[in-house]
Design a protein around this motif. Structure first.
Motif, PDB file in Angstrom:
ATOM      1  N   ASN A 206       0.832  -1.195   0.000  1.00 54.57           N
ATOM      2  CA  ASN A 206       0.000   0.000   0.000  1.00 54.57           C
ATOM      3  C   ASN A 206       0.870   1.249   0.000  1.00 54.57           C
ATOM      4  O   ASN A 206       1.277   1.735   1.034  1.00 54.57           O
ATOM      5  N   LEU A 207       1.135   1.771  -1.190  1.00 58.51           N
ATOM      6  CA  LEU A 207       2.008   2.929  -1.286  1.00 58.51           C
ATOM      7  C   LEU A 207       1.321   4.211  -0.871  1.00 58.51           C
ATOM      8  O   LEU A 207       1.957   5.222  -0.677  1.00 58.51           O
ATOM      9  N   GLY A 208      -0.010   4.153  -0.751  1.00 53.62           N
ATOM     10  CA  GLY A 208      -0.728   5.352  -0.342  1.00 53.62           C
ATOM     11  C   GLY A 208      -0.405   5.717   1.094  1.00 53.62           C
ATOM     12  O   GLY A 208      -0.462   6.866   1.479  1.00 53.62           O
ATOM     13  N   LYS A 209      -0.063   4.766   1.884  1.00 55.96           N
ATOM     14  CA  LYS A 209       0.270   5.027   3.277  1.00 55.96           C
ATOM     15  C   LYS A 209       1.612   4.400   3.619  1.00 55.96           C
ATOM     16  O   LYS A 209       1.691   3.478   4.422  1.00 55.96           O
ATOM     17  N   PRO A 210       2.642   4.852   2.962  1.00 52.38           N
ATOM     18  CA  PRO A 210       3.927   4.226   3.222  1.00 52.38           C
ATOM     19  C   PRO A 210       4.333   4.433   4.671  1.00 52.38           C
ATOM     20  O   PRO A 210       3.934   5.403   5.297  1.00 52.38           O
ATOM     21  N   GLY A 211       5.078   3.523   5.187  1.00 50.78           N
ATOM     22  CA  GLY A 211       5.520   3.641   6.563  1.00 50.78           C
ATOM     23  C   GLY A 211       4.574   2.914   7.489  1.00 50.78           C
ATOM     24  O   GLY A 211       4.895   2.643   8.634  1.00 50.78           O
ATOM     25  N   VAL A 212       3.405   2.590   7.000  1.00 54.23           N
ATOM     26  CA  VAL A 212       2.473   1.839   7.824  1.00 54.23           C
ATOM     27  C   VAL A 212       2.489   0.395   7.347  1.00 54.23           C
ATOM     28  O   VAL A 212       2.305   0.122   6.177  1.00 54.23           O
ATOM     29  N   SER A 213       2.714  -0.476   8.263  1.00 54.54           N
ATOM     30  CA  SER A 213       2.852  -1.873   7.881  1.00 54.54           C
ATOM     31  C   SER A 213       1.553  -2.429   7.328  1.00 54.54           C
ATOM     32  O   SER A 213       0.488  -2.182   7.861  1.00 54.54           O
ATOM     33  N   THR A 214       1.662  -3.144   6.264  1.00 48.52           N
ATOM     34  CA  THR A 214       0.471  -3.800   5.727  1.00 48.52           C
ATOM     35  C   THR A 214       0.510  -5.290   5.998  1.00 48.52           C
ATOM     36  O   THR A 214      -0.443  -5.992   5.755  1.00 48.52           O
ATOM     37  N   THR A 229       6.757   0.146  11.567  1.00 50.16           N
ATOM     38  CA  THR A 229       7.226   1.066  10.529  1.00 50.16           C
ATOM     39  C   THR A 229       8.432   0.512   9.771  1.00 50.16           C
ATOM     40  O   THR A 229       8.798   1.026   8.729  1.00 50.16           O
ATOM     41  N   LEU A 230       9.039  -0.526  10.321  1.00 53.38           N
ATOM     42  CA  LEU A 230      10.224  -1.088   9.657  1.00 53.38           C
ATOM     43  C   LEU A 230       9.939  -2.446   9.020  1.00 53.38           C
ATOM     44  O   LEU A 230      10.837  -3.103   8.507  1.00 53.38           O
ATOM     45  N   MET A 236       9.817  -1.392   0.576  1.00 53.50           N
ATOM     46  CA  MET A 236       9.782   0.059   0.374  1.00 53.50           C
ATOM     47  C   MET A 236      10.600   0.750   1.453  1.00 53.50           C
ATOM     48  O   MET A 236      10.465   0.467   2.631  1.00 53.50           O
ATOM     49  N   ILE A 237      11.464   1.639   0.970  1.00 54.98           N
ATOM     50  CA  ILE A 237      12.349   2.375   1.879  1.00 54.98           C
ATOM     51  C   ILE A 237      11.707   3.708   2.239  1.00 54.98           C
ATOM     52  O   ILE A 237      11.217   4.426   1.368  1.00 54.98           O
ATOM     53  N   THR A 238      11.710   3.984   3.535  1.00 51.73           N
ATOM     54  CA  THR A 238      11.231   5.275   4.037  1.00 51.73           C
ATOM     55  C   THR A 238      12.337   5.865   4.909  1.00 51.73           C
ATOM     56  O   THR A 238      13.382   5.233   5.127  1.00 51.73           O
ATOM     57  N   LEU A 239      12.103   7.074   5.416  1.00 55.50           N
ATOM     58  CA  LEU A 239      13.090   7.704   6.301  1.00 55.50           C
ATOM     59  C   LEU A 239      13.386   6.816   7.497  1.00 55.50           C
ATOM     60  O   LEU A 239      14.539   6.679   7.923  1.00 55.50           O
ATOM     61  N   CYS A 241      13.272   3.589   7.703  1.00 54.26           N
ATOM     62  CA  CYS A 241      14.143   2.473   7.304  1.00 54.26           C
ATOM     63  C   CYS A 241      15.604   2.933   7.270  1.00 54.26           C
ATOM     64  O   CYS A 241      16.499   2.256   7.776  1.00 54.26           O
ATOM     65  N   LEU A 242      15.840   4.108   6.658  1.00 53.02           N
ATOM     66  CA  LEU A 242      17.216   4.606   6.535  1.00 53.02           C
ATOM     67  C   LEU A 242      17.818   4.887   7.911  1.00 53.02           C
ATOM     68  O   LEU A 242      18.984   4.577   8.173  1.00 53.02           O
ATOM     69  N   LYS A 243      16.993   5.457   8.791  1.00 53.80           N
ATOM     70  CA  LYS A 243      17.500   5.790  10.125  1.00 53.80           C
ATOM     71  C   LYS A 243      17.882   4.529  10.889  1.00 53.80           C
ATOM     72  O   LYS A 243      18.869   4.504  11.629  1.00 53.80           O
ATOM     73  N   ALA A 244      17.101   3.479  10.685  1.00 56.43           N
ATOM     74  CA  ALA A 244      17.413   2.221  11.363  1.00 56.43           C
ATOM     75  C   ALA A 244      18.629   1.553  10.729  1.00 56.43           C
ATOM     76  O   ALA A 244      19.537   1.077  11.420  1.00 56.43           O
ATOM     77  N   LEU A 245      18.651   1.535   9.394  1.00 52.94           N
ATOM     78  CA  LEU A 245      19.756   0.879   8.691  1.00 52.94           C
ATOM     79  C   LEU A 245      21.102   1.491   9.051  1.00 52.94           C
ATOM     80  O   LEU A 245      22.100   0.779   9.190  1.00 52.94           O
ATOM     81  N   TYR A 246      21.134   2.812   9.154  1.00 51.10           N
ATOM     82  CA  TYR A 246      22.416   3.498   9.286  1.00 51.10           C
ATOM     83  C   TYR A 246      22.604   4.133  10.655  1.00 51.10           C
ATOM     84  O   TYR A 246      23.472   4.969  10.842  1.00 51.10           O
ATOM     85  N   ASP A 247      21.762   3.694  11.613  1.00 51.98           N
ATOM     86  CA  ASP A 247      21.903   4.169  12.988  1.00 51.98           C
ATOM     87  C   ASP A 247      22.037   5.679  13.043  1.00 51.98           C
ATOM     88  O   ASP A 247      23.008   6.213  13.586  1.00 51.98           O
TER      89      ASP A 247
END
Ligand SMILES: *[C@@H]1O[C@H](CO)[C@@H](O)[C@H](O)[C@H]1NC(C)=O
Ligand SMILES: *[C@@H]1O[C@H](CO)[C@@H](O)[C@H](O)[C@H]1NC(C)=O
Ligand SMILES: *[C@@H]1O[C@H](CO)[C@@H](O)[C@H](O)[C@H]1NC(C)=O
Ligand SMILES: *[C@@H]1O[C@H](CO)[C@@H](O)[C@H](O)[C@H]1NC(C)=O
Length: 648
Positions: A206-214, A229-230, A236-239, A241-247
């Motif tokens: 569901n790209l309409g509400k990215p960041g929300v787990s489907t 959110t992860l 799909m990558i969101t902010l 995801c990036l914050k978690a990936l790269y601490d």
């Protein structure tokens, strides 16, 4: 996406001239014999010789004088950017840079003497304000005799567009060392086409509400609970995801007024305000209504007339992620080139460093826009020369095949990146989206020419310049979470990487590259890439480049590419600079000597999964240590900041 420069450089053509090897003149004007100075980098695939231009056509011949001390640039840069150097962070002033590299007076005298001996009157010979270029307006006939060359008009097989060009040109042997390059000559307009302009809608997400787990929380391999959110970062990558990936720690900047972060876009690529707000309202609400600080270079416009992924995708992506990651730090948009002619890399360089400008604007008429734009409807104002100070970090998600630029031209531009590093700017470029192949998947023949069935790898420029930081792409592997190791990007695009055919290896990566070639020798021969261990290898580092959710043309879509990686890394370096500025230190400037050093190896997640296929091979393989797919790996920002902060 890794988009090309000068998409709209269409009309340039009529102005441009290309030359072929020369019938030797019978007039003994010069005592010193002529020697070939430059040869065309690649034969034009889509251009055929049409006819001879008329002999009285006037060419604005520009002669770029050899700069002094360029051979020491690398050492000078190491002195201010290697973590072990006592002069770390002691960047140069623009005037110090100008003085160090200005051409010798002897060079100007020698070239002027040559032109005078040839018969040009004194009044016709002009010197640029920065003393780097000499211009003489000469007829085609005069230029052909001066350079022992022959120009032809070339016609594009599809568009019928014309340009004039020569294949090689010669100068007297005793003048040669005083000249970098002469324009317009061999620098044929190849107008690079998009590397990857990929948009993608993944069914079931569901790209309409990215960041929300489907699909509900998932478990990682380590059985660590994955927050909602992860849960979908592999799709799909969101902010988040990036914050978690790269601490990425919470960013509370304190150096807002002094810090700066620039993102380059080439017209007609442009952001849409509605797209930024669509993205911000979902992911970074405090940014709704906020726009980048836009600097218009060479008559640039942030156009909204044409709207589609190809016009908005790159700019929307770069600004949505760049602005949101460094929020509330202002991002400067370096919008470059007018609507008629477009622009090349040298045009934004002119804008941040006036000493780089050529005579009355324009740098390489075949690679870069010429301003004032000679074409109907083009920008008639003066070239944007030194209109802003260089931002501390500049990210550019555009590139061209190294094979389409001459060595002299590439080196002159690359030297400029080195000078910006000396002045304290971090230059980031995406490494390309076609793995070991070039734009459009094209590879080279044994002569280094792009051909449809080429087998030699085709690296990307400016990524191959040793004075830029080239960012490759990774992915959260399908079915994995942000807590699992990433792999090299193998969805839709492949991380650009390999070895330069122009630039020698810089000191800072000697150990890393020789260790790769020795311990993990790729199954290819020197017929496929320069495997001598003596050429510049790239990328330098990597960050995720798959499945980025962006607001684009009024909806959410997914994009892929090293285009994603570069602005994300740029944001991280901007955070580092904030911390250093707050501590009364300088920005980091050129980061490569640091990121390859032992003390920084901990601050990168080594990527050891995946390859960068191309040219009918699997490409190189990501492995322990540096590799030509993901460089030294992806950053751990929580470690990177204190490390850079601990340096002088
Ligand atoms: C980043 O480094 C920190 C500090 O050593 C560590 O706790 C964390 O697990 C690392 N994060 C990632 C994503 O590797
Ligand atoms: C952009 O829009 C203008 C005006 O509608 C049109 O004339 C032009 O062809 C478009 N350009 C491209 C490249 O589609
Ligand atoms: C590539 O194509 C050219 C032109 O069709 C042909 O002459 C050449 O033999 C081909 N080379 C290879 C390696 O297949
Ligand atoms: C490999 O690169 C080095 C350094 O740029 C160069 O001197 C050498 O000629 C190159 N080798 C080949 C086979 O092109």
């Amino acid at each position: 996406m890794h988009l090309p420069v000068a998409i709209l450089a269409l009309g340039l053509a009529t102005f441009i001239t290309s030359c072929t090897s020369a019938p030797s003149s019978t007039t003994p004007i010069q005592s010193s014999p002529h020697v070939i100075h430059e040869k065309r980098a690649a034969d034009p695939l889509d251009w055929l010789i049409s006819h001879k231009p008329s002999a009285d056509k006037v060419l604005p011949l520009r002669i770029g004088l050899t700069q002094q001390n360029v051979d020491q640039l690398s050492d000078m840069l190491m002195a201010v950017s290697h973590p072990d150097s006592p002069n770390y962070g002691k960047h140069w002033t623009p005037q110090q840079v100008v003085d160090m590299f200005a051409p010798k007076k002897e060079s100007a005298d020698k070239v002027v003497g040559w032109l005078r001996d040839f018969g040009f009157e004194k009044e016709r010979i002009r010197m640029s304000a920065n003393k780097g270029w000499i211009e003489v307006r000469a007829s085609l006939e005069e230029v052909e005799e001066l350079l022992r060359t022959e120009y032809f008009v070339y016609k594009h097989v599809e568009t019928g567009e014309e340009q004039i060009s020569c294949e090689t040109y010669s100068v007297p042997a005793d003048v040669r060392e005083h000249i970098d390059l002469i324009k317009p000559t061999v620098h044929f307009n190849h107008r690079p086409s998009p590397k990857s302009t990929t948009k993608f809608k993944r069914s079931g997400v569901n790209l309409g509400k990215p960041g929300v787990s489907t699909v509900g929380p998932k478990k990682s391999a380590g059985a660590q609970p994955v927050p909602p959110t992860l849960a979908d970062c592999d799709k799909m990558i969101t902010l988040d995801c990036l914050k978690a990936l790269y601490d990425v720690p919470d960013f509370n900047p304190v150096s807002l007024d002094t810090n700066s972060y620039g993102i380059v876009e080439f017209t007609p690529q442009a952001f849409l305000a509605g797209d930024l707000d669509l993205f911000f309202s979902n992911f970074s609400p405090s940014l709704v209504g906020v726009r980048p600080k836009t600097v218009l270079i060479d008559g640039a416009v942030v156009q909204t007339t044409n709207q589609s992924f190809d016009f908005n995708g790159e700019s929307d992506l770069d600004l949505e992620y760049g602005m949101a990651l460094v929020n509330p730090q202002t991002v400067t948009l370096l919008q470059t080139g007018d609507l008629v002619e477009g622009a090349g890399f040298d045009n934004w360089l002119d804008a941040v460093d006036g000493s780089f400008c050529t005579f009355e604007g324009g740098d390489d008429p075949t690679q870069d826009g010429i301003y004032p734009d000679p074409l109907p409807g083009g920008f008639k104002g003066a070239e944007s020369c030194g209109i802003i100070a260089p931002p501390f970090v500049v990210s550019t998600s555009y590139g061209q095949d190294e094979s389409t630029i001459t060595a002299f031209s590439a080196m002159r531009q690359c030297t400029e990146y080195g000078k910006l590093g000396l002045m304290g700017t971090t230059i980031l470029y995406s490494s390309g989206d076609n793995g070991v192949a070039g734009n459009g998947g094209v590879c080279l023949n044994s002569q280094g020419q792009p051909v449809d069935n080429g087998t030699m790898f085709n690296p990307d420029f400016p990524a191959t310049c040793p004075f830029v930081t080239a960012a490759g792409a990774t992915q959260v592997n399908p079915g994995s979470t942000v807590f699992d190791p990433e792999g090299a990007c193998e969805q839709v695009i492949f991380s650009g990487g390999g070895f330069s055919n122009i630039f020698a290896i810089p000191d800072y990566q000697q150990t890393a590259v020789s260790s790769f070639l020795t311990n993990h020798p790729p199954p290819y021969t020197s017929a496929q890439f320069n495997n001598s261990g003596t050429s510049r290898a790239f990328p330098d580092l990597a960050a995720n480049g798959a499945n980025y959710v962006i607001g684009i043309d009024g909806e959410f879509e997914l994009v892929f590419g090293t285009s994603c990686s570069s602005p994300v890394v740029g944001s991280f370096i901007t955070m580092v600079n904030d911390a250093r500025l707050a501590a009364g230190k300088s920005p980091v400037g050129f980061i490569n000597p640091a990121i390859y050093s032992d003390q920084f190896s901990d601050a990168f997640n080594d990527i050891t999964i995946g390859t960068n296929q191309g040219c009918n091979t699997v490409g190189f393989t990501a492995t322990e240590g540096w590799d030509p797919v993901t460089g030294v790996g992806t950053p751990n920002v929580s470690k990177l900041i204190p490390l850079f902060l601990s340096l002088p």
